[in-house]
Design a protein around this motif. Sequence first.
Motif, PDB file in Angstrom:
ATOM      1  N   CYS A   1       5.070   2.380   2.105  1.00 36.13           N
ATOM      2  CA  CYS A   1       4.230   1.199   2.288  1.00 36.13           C
ATOM      3  C   CYS A   1       4.089   0.974   3.782  1.00 36.13           C
ATOM      4  O   CYS A   1       5.065   0.987   4.529  1.00 36.13           O
TER       5      CYS A   1
ATOM      6  N   THR B   1      -5.075  -1.892   1.207  1.00 31.58           N
ATOM      7  CA  THR B   1      -3.859  -2.480   0.646  1.00 31.58           C
ATOM      8  C   THR B   1      -4.174  -3.095  -0.715  1.00 31.58           C
ATOM      9  O   THR B   1      -5.250  -3.660  -0.914  1.00 31.58           O
TER      10      THR B   1
ATOM     11  N   ASN C   1       0.856  -1.194   0.000  1.00 31.20           N
ATOM     12  CA  ASN C   1       0.000   0.000   0.000  1.00 31.20           C
ATOM     13  C   ASN C   1       0.882   1.231   0.000  1.00 31.20           C
ATOM     14  O   ASN C   1       2.119   1.127  -0.071  1.00 31.20           O
TER      15      ASN C   1
ATOM     16  N   ARG D   1       3.074  -1.744   5.260  1.00 28.16           N
ATOM     17  CA  ARG D   1       3.217  -3.125   5.707  1.00 28.16           C
ATOM     18  C   ARG D   1       4.588  -3.313   6.365  1.00 28.16           C
ATOM     19  O   ARG D   1       5.574  -2.669   5.985  1.00 28.16           O
TER      20      ARG D   1
END
Length: 174
Positions: A125, A97, A78, A127
């Motif tokens: 991102c 995401t 994401n 994550r």
Amino acid sequence: MPPARGLIVAGVLLAAAIVVPATAAQDDRPRRAVNLTLQDEGCPAGPDRFCVQPGNVTLEEGTDLVLRVTNEGRIAHNLTFADETAPSLAEHGMNRTLAADETQRLQIPWPAIEEAGQPNATLECGRDGHAALGEVFTIHVPSLAESDERPQPGFGTLGALAAVSVGAWAARRR
Ligand SMILES: [Cu+2]
């Protein structure tokens, strides 16, 4: 000019100075569109690195930014604003995401960028560990870096008018 009239003129000019910039903000602003890819292999920094390509954009003052983000990786990714980002800007990050091969369009209006006031804003991102592997994107806004050194137009106008008005009033009192 009698002092009272001077103050009225100053007040009218001040009102105009406040109203004009507010109404000048319109939705037909210039728009800068950038296609981004999120990658988890084949990145320039090496085989074990992640990346956003391109890694940055330099944005002109008064321009909306439109990011078309495609996940070209093998796993989910994401793109959200870094923790230190001002709320006006942070809310324009991705709210979900992307699976592999998915695309999402992010529209970031200039007023949100200007309000944040950050000459360098970072998207990454969200994550675990991905940003540390290089999955980051930077929005450079040179005009916001310069704005620290020059007076705000609204305040400058107000200050000048106030000084003139007080000066005229004081001169009449002597
Ligand atoms: Cu990622």
